[in-house]
Design a protein around this motif. Structure first.
Motif: not given
Length: 342
Positions: A133-134, A137, A140, A195-196, A252, A267, A270, A292, A295
């Protein structure tokens, strides 16, 4: 739109998906579920416990005690939110029954069984998506657009940091029972924070090699790595990815340096910043009010409106690549060497 959606697993992630699919699907969509343990209580959107209602009452979901019974009701989408080590087995079963699939990240805890699953998905002309889901964002996604446009110039340096404290994740349960903290369920910080690595794949494609150090630095008896420092080599530049779920001050952040522009996202607050080195200007974006859930909500909206096979093939490729990076990182730690990606 899907007529009948089957939820396999209704822990914290599964209940969030249930809530958001309910909100985004037509009223006539039937929601059904299979739970093997029912260990997780009913949760509110903020993950506090709701003792005043059942899942059936909140979402109108019909819960089966038998997976065979649930599948025999002919769902056209399965949402799999079980521990990682069970993902591929459940996905393979659904694919063989002609059911489209959405899997909570990661794709699995190993690449074993992936080729068979992919072949089944393609031969049955089904849709499969892994829940990263990131990518949805807004900030992102803005970074992705910057990189794709080429306006940043040659990339020179990338640093990604993720830190949290796993005992604080789910106050309603013992953290040592979480899949993230158990090797047999596909845990460890590498898979939990995959995710990263997915963002690295999305932004830059496949790295040439992976070098990783880390291990279990906590002293509470975990059998998985809780802290790692991985270097992804792309020949022209490298990415440093620092991950831990045993740090009490959460963090993050992403920093990407280019010859012409650099960008950073944090993060905390944000905040997205873009620095133009040629114009000597900076752009600062901040959205403290972004929830949150946004996303996850955007991801589900996209899935419901666009589930064609071409998108599915790309998602499977990227999901297997991010998992390959994790497997290479684990191998690098175990063998104390750099691992090349085929």
């Amino acid at each position: 739109m899907f007529k009948r959606i089957l939820f396999i697993g209704l822990g914290g992630a599964g209940q969030r998906h249930l809530r958001l699919f309910k909100e985004n699907s037509p009223k006539e969509t039937e929601l059904i579920a299979y739970r093997s343990t029912s260990k997780t209580p009913v949760l509110n959107p903020d993950f506090t416990v709701n003792n005043s209602a059942s899942l059936e009452e909140l979402y109108g979901v019909k819960i089966f005690e038998s997976l065979d019974q649930a599948i025999s009701s002919s769902p056209d989408l399965a949402v799999i939110s079980t521990p990682s080590s069970l993902h591929v087995d459940y996905a393979q079963l659904c694919a063989e029954k002609g059911i489209n699939i959405f899997i909570e990240k990661p794709l699995s805890h190993t690449l074993q069984g992936f080729k068979r699953l992919k072949d089944t998905i393609l031969s049955n002309q089904l849709f499969l998506q892994v829940g990263f889901q990131r990518r949805y964002h807004p900030y992102l996604a803005r970074i992705h657009q910057l990189i794709e446009s080429g306006t940043m110039g040659s990339i020179t340096n990338v640093i990604i940091n993720v830190a949290s404290y796993v005992p604080h994740w789910h106050p309603y349960e013992n953290y040592k029972d979480l899949y993230a903290c158990r090797k047999d369920l596909g845990g460890g910080v590498l898979l939990t924070e995959i995710h990263e690595f997915d963002l690295c794949v999305w932004y830059f494609g496949k790295p040439k090699s992976v070098t990783c150090v880390g291990g279990t630095y906590s002293d509470v008896g975990l059998d998985v790595e809780d802290t790692v420092h991985a270097t992804l080599d792309y020949e022209e530049f490298s990415i440093q990815v620092n991950l831990t779920f045993w740090q009490k001050n959460a963090q993050r952040s992403i920093f990407i340096a280019g010859e012409d522009k650099s960008t950073s996202w944090n993060q905390e607050g944000n905040i997205l910043q873009i620095f133009d080195h040629t114009q000597q200007t900076s752009e600062i974006n901040k959205d403290l009010d972004m929830s949150n859930d946004l996303m996850f909500d955007l991801q589900i909206k996209d899935l419901l409106s666009n589930h064609n096979p071409a998108k599915s093939s790309l998602n499977m490729l990227d999901s297997s690549l991010s998992l390959s990076i994790v497997m290479a990182a684990k191998q690098s730690m175990e063998e104390n060497r750099t691992v090349n990606l085929d």
